[in-house]
Write a protein that holds these residues in place. Sequence first.
Motif, short mmCIF file in Angstrom:
data_model
loop_
_atom_site.label_atom_id
_atom_site.label_comp_id
_atom_site.label_asym_id
_atom_site.label_seq_id
_atom_site.Cartn_x
_atom_site.Cartn_y
_atom_site.Cartn_z
N MET A 44 -29.66 -37.51 14.13
CA MET A 44 -30.81 -37.21 13.47
C MET A 44 -32.51 -37.67 12.90
N PRO A 45 -32.52 -36.82 12.76
CA PRO A 45 -34.35 -36.74 12.82
C PRO A 45 -34.99 -37.94 12.35
N LYS A 46 -35.69 -38.86 12.82
CA LYS A 46 -36.14 -39.69 11.40
C LYS A 46 -36.60 -38.79 10.91
N GLY A 47 -36.63 -40.30 9.70
CA GLY A 47 -37.05 -39.61 8.99
C GLY A 47 -36.36 -39.21 7.52
N THR A 48 -35.14 -38.50 7.51
CA THR A 48 -34.33 -38.10 6.96
C THR A 48 -33.52 -39.14 5.80
N ALA A 49 -33.56 -38.47 5.01
CA ALA A 49 -33.10 -39.27 3.73
C ALA A 49 -32.71 -38.27 3.06
N VAL A 50 -31.16 -39.28 2.57
CA VAL A 50 -30.69 -37.88 1.45
C VAL A 50 -30.26 -38.83 0.00
N LYS A 51 -30.86 -38.30 -0.91
CA LYS A 51 -30.60 -38.80 -2.69
C LYS A 51 -29.38 -38.13 -3.08
N VAL A 52 -28.50 -38.79 -4.54
CA VAL A 52 -28.27 -38.74 -4.50
C VAL A 52 -28.39 -38.56 -6.51
N ARG A 53 -28.34 -37.79 -7.70
CA ARG A 53 -28.46 -38.05 -8.95
C ARG A 53 -27.50 -37.37 -9.92
N ASN A 54 -27.11 -38.93 -10.91
CA ASN A 54 -25.87 -38.48 -10.90
C ASN A 54 -26.26 -37.09 -12.55
N SER A 55 -25.71 -37.29 -13.42
CA SER A 55 -25.58 -36.11 -14.52
C SER A 55 -26.57 -36.65 -16.38
N LYS A 56 -26.72 -38.34 -15.75
CA LYS A 56 -27.76 -38.80 -16.76
C LYS A 56 -28.96 -39.19 -16.33
N GLY A 57 -29.37 -38.58 -15.14
CA GLY A 57 -30.27 -38.66 -14.50
C GLY A 57 -30.82 -39.59 -13.23
N ARG A 58 -30.07 -40.37 -12.83
CA ARG A 58 -30.03 -42.14 -12.12
C ARG A 58 -30.02 -41.33 -10.73
N GLU A 59 -30.88 -41.84 -9.96
CA GLU A 59 -30.60 -41.24 -8.49
C GLU A 59 -30.40 -42.39 -8.03
N PHE A 60 -29.44 -42.30 -6.53
CA PHE A 60 -29.05 -43.15 -5.68
C PHE A 60 -29.23 -42.69 -4.24
N ASP A 61 -29.67 -43.73 -3.31
CA ASP A 61 -30.22 -43.60 -2.33
C ASP A 61 -28.66 -44.20 -1.40
N LEU A 62 -28.32 -42.74 -0.20
CA LEU A 62 -27.25 -42.55 0.63
C LEU A 62 -27.92 -43.91 1.75
N ASP B 209 -29.96 -29.38 -2.79
CA ASP B 209 -29.86 -29.49 -3.69
C ASP B 209 -28.82 -28.52 -4.26
N PHE B 210 -27.39 -29.04 -3.77
CA PHE B 210 -26.34 -28.53 -4.29
C PHE B 210 -25.31 -29.60 -5.42
N LEU B 211 -24.12 -29.42 -6.23
CA LEU B 211 -23.57 -29.94 -6.94
C LEU B 211 -21.99 -30.74 -5.79
N TYR B 212 -21.99 -32.00 -6.06
CA TYR B 212 -20.86 -31.87 -5.53
C TYR B 212 -20.27 -32.96 -6.49
N ASN B 213 -18.80 -33.11 -6.66
CA ASN B 213 -18.07 -33.88 -7.12
C ASN B 213 -17.30 -35.16 -7.09
N VAL B 214 -17.90 -35.73 -7.37
CA VAL B 214 -17.05 -36.93 -6.39
C VAL B 214 -15.64 -37.46 -7.55
N GLU B 215 -14.76 -37.99 -7.07
CA GLU B 215 -13.01 -38.16 -7.10
C GLU B 215 -12.59 -39.13 -6.36
N ASN B 216 -11.66 -39.75 -6.71
CA ASN B 216 -10.99 -41.46 -5.98
C ASN B 216 -10.39 -41.27 -4.80
N ARG B 217 -10.81 -40.93 -4.26
CA ARG B 217 -11.03 -40.67 -2.86
C ARG B 217 -11.43 -41.13 -2.16
#
Length: 345
Positions: A1-19, A54-62
């Motif tokens: 993985m190249p240095k400087g790579t970052a992953v963020k997710v944003r929920n339906s309310k616009g709140r962002e989380f860093d992975l 910038d794709f959509l992903y649905n997190v489930e109980n798994r």
Amino acid sequence: MPKGTAVKVRNSKGREFDLIQSKYDRMAFERVLYNGGYTVHISLPEDYEVAENDFLYNVENRINRRLVSLIVPSYVSQLPTSEDSVLKGMIDFGTGKISDKAVFTVAAVSDDVPETIQKEAEEHSQLPAFYQLRLQKKGQDIETAGKKTIRLTGIKGHLAKVYLQTGTGLEAVTAKTEDGSLILEMDKLGSIIVLTDRQVSELDKSQLQAAVHSGYQLLLQPVYQYDSKDRQDAFQAALLAAEAVLADPALTYRAYAEALADLEKAAQALSGQAPAAPQPALASAARAGSQSADPAFLSAAPAAPAFPYLPATGEKASRLAFLGGVLTFLGLGLLTLKGSGKEKR
């Protein structure tokens, strides 16, 4: 993985989380999230790409996993011009490298000619042409450090000069032609003005053609035939050079004007003069035997030119008559000397 790579997710309310990048698998990013839909955005260093972003992903109980392909860039030292470029060729970055995703384009530009360039073009019978050199990636202009060599084909006419338009004015660009290509040495790209010498059509050659025709007639005149060898050689060289210029299929106005000026200058420099015709008194004196031994009279006869001379109409008869007078004088002198010898005996 190249240095400087970052992953963020944003929920339906616009709140962002860093992975967070995993300690055990550096190619994985993870985080505990509430169930629900999230938009995933992956930030990468320059030139790196992913197959989807910038794709959509649905997190489930798994345990949720999503594989995304990483596209590693390739770097090159040369780029060809794009398909829609008006001039074809390539740009060479020397020791530098650039992503092969970059695009090099040469476009024609319709701008007003700067007054200084317009004046220069008119003075030297030149034609200005504008081109925009652009290096882009993902539709955005990019710049690279270091000197770049650009080779382009499609420039018509004989190259005169190239200028780069900058925010402060015009800069001369190191340029030359080689094997029909225009070669530029540039530190930065932008709008360039290419000046080419205006070519002469067959209909425009009449003045030089007339000068060459007159030049060949001048070869038969005393002003040329009785001139010094240096001026004769200079005139012949200018005449032959003018003929070569007329035969050039890509003749430029500059070469045309120089050849015409050189031929006219060489013609004006000729100053030969034919020997003066003999005086009547000199011819009658030649017939007198008492003057036959006069050395002053003998030296008065004009010397023949050192090169072939073609007399003008009416001149041939007078020269032959004068030559006959000299022969008569010599004959009388010999007879007188013989008579004196007999008397001594």
